[in-house]
Write a protein that holds these residues in place. Structure first.
Motif, PDB file in Angstrom:
ATOM      1  N   PHE A   1       0.837  -1.203   0.000  1.00 49.22           N
ATOM      2  CA  PHE A   1       0.000   0.000   0.000  1.00 49.22           C
ATOM      3  C   PHE A   1       0.872   1.253   0.000  1.00 49.22           C
ATOM      4  O   PHE A   1       0.605   2.222  -0.735  1.00 49.22           O
TER       5      PHE A   1
ATOM      6  N   ASP B   1       6.943   0.961   9.111  1.00 50.02           N
ATOM      7  CA  ASP B   1       6.419  -0.301   8.586  1.00 50.02           C
ATOM      8  C   ASP B   1       7.491  -1.388   8.631  1.00 50.02           C
ATOM      9  O   ASP B   1       7.222  -2.519   9.059  1.00 50.02           O
TER      10      ASP B   1
ATOM     11  N   GLY C   1      -2.799  -2.450  10.493  1.00 52.33           N
ATOM     12  CA  GLY C   1      -3.971  -2.916   9.763  1.00 52.33           C
ATOM     13  C   GLY C   1      -4.334  -1.942   8.652  1.00 52.33           C
ATOM     14  O   GLY C   1      -3.710  -0.889   8.473  1.00 52.33           O
ATOM     15  N   SER C   2      -5.355  -2.269   7.916  1.00 53.20           N
ATOM     16  CA  SER C   2      -5.767  -1.443   6.780  1.00 53.20           C
ATOM     17  C   SER C   2      -6.116  -0.026   7.209  1.00 53.20           C
ATOM     18  O   SER C   2      -5.705   0.953   6.573  1.00 53.20           O
ATOM     19  N   ARG C   3      -6.843   0.092   8.313  1.00 53.25           N
ATOM     20  CA  ARG C   3      -7.243   1.424   8.777  1.00 53.25           C
ATOM     21  C   ARG C   3      -6.035   2.241   9.221  1.00 53.25           C
ATOM     22  O   ARG C   3      -5.939   3.451   8.907  1.00 53.25           O
TER      23      ARG C   3
ATOM     24  N   CYS D   1      -2.941   1.960   8.187  1.00 53.28           N
ATOM     25  CA  CYS D   1      -2.157   2.334   6.990  1.00 53.28           C
ATOM     26  C   CYS D   1      -2.798   3.516   6.274  1.00 53.28           C
ATOM     27  O   CYS D   1      -2.105   4.451   5.845  1.00 53.28           O
ATOM     28  N   VAL D   2      -4.112   3.498   6.145  1.00 54.16           N
ATOM     29  CA  VAL D   2      -4.820   4.600   5.485  1.00 54.16           C
ATOM     30  C   VAL D   2      -4.654   5.890   6.275  1.00 54.16           C
ATOM     31  O   VAL D   2      -4.415   6.969   5.710  1.00 54.16           O
TER      32      VAL D   2
END
Length: 251
Positions: free
Chosen positions: A3, A63, A79-81, A83-84
């Motif tokens: 990502f 990371d 997690g995805s949240r 990272c965003v």
């Protein structure tokens, strides 16, 4: 990880697209003209993409730290949240940095001609055209952004100190090699980004010249974004084999 690599690729593309197409068009048409609005936009977007890339590289250091030092908690911490949110913070910080620099630069009256001795609208070259001695706002912006940049640099250094300590404690040579392989591309990109940028803005005035300034500006604004995809692609074994085949075929 992928990502953040996507973000880095978009930023590299944006950074090159801000300066190179206009420079190529001017070369083809044998002109150096750019409108005032175009100069403001070019300066803003260049600073925006460059600043955001530095913040993204800082996030990528975290990371790598989590992946090497706390692999069992990677899914929880990144997690995805998360990272965003970190990517959004990097883009937002880059936007604010660009707004402050561009606003303070073009708020100064420019009366020393309209010829910029550079192939794009670079902030130091624009400031040379100013006839005002009131640089307090620009100095304040530089101090704030330099403090943030230094903080990011310290964070990257501390992250890699912890990473190398963790890697050296890995008992197997294969494990150490694999861990280093995941970090070296990012470390190479950060080193290239910082070394070219620092030399461009902190080189001694005694060695400054028009030709050297053009070369240095090209190196730090075009070379890293162009090389970054190649550095990360070298992790792909098929690509490495293809490059090695091409190199050996030339001799």
């Amino acid at each position: 990880m992928y990502f953040f690599l996507l973000n880095l690729a978009v930023l590299d593309l944006g950074c090159i697209s801000t300066t190179v197409p206009k420079s190529m068009a001017n070369s083809l048409w044998d002109t150096r003209a750019i409108s005032y609005t175009g100069c403001v936009a070019q300066n803003f977007f260049f600073l925006f993409f460059l600043s955001t890339e530095y913040y993204i590289l800082t996030v990528m250091a975290y990371d790598r730290y989590v992946a090497i030092c706390h692999p069992l908690h990677y899914g929880t911490l990144l997690g995805s949240r998360a990272c965003v949110h970190m990517a959004a913070a990097a883009w937002g910080s880059g936007f604010l940095c660009a707004v402050m620099h561009t606003g303070s630069t073009f708020s100064l009256p420019l009366c020393h001609g309209n010829a910029v001795d550079q192939f794009f609208c670079e902030t130091p070259q624009i400031l040379k055209l100013s006839c005002s001695d009131d640089y307090l706002r620009e100095i304040g912006v530089i101090v704030v952004n330099a403090s943030l940049a230094f903080g990011c640099f310290v964070f990257i250094v501390v992250s890699y100190v912890q990473i190398f300590r963790a890697v050296l404690r890995i008992p197997s040579q294969q494990g150490r090699h694999k861990a280093f392989a995941t970090c070296l591309p990012h470390l190479a990109v950060v080193s290239l980004f910082l070394s070219t940028g620092v030399f461009a803005y902190l080189k001694p005035p005694s060695i400054s010249s028009l030709f050297l300034d053009l070369v240095v500006a090209f190196v730090y604004s075009v070379f890293p974004p162009a090389v970054n995809p190649f550095i990360y692609s070298m992790r792909n074994q098929e690509l490495k084999d293809a490059v090695w085949k091409q190199m050996t075929g030339c001799f």
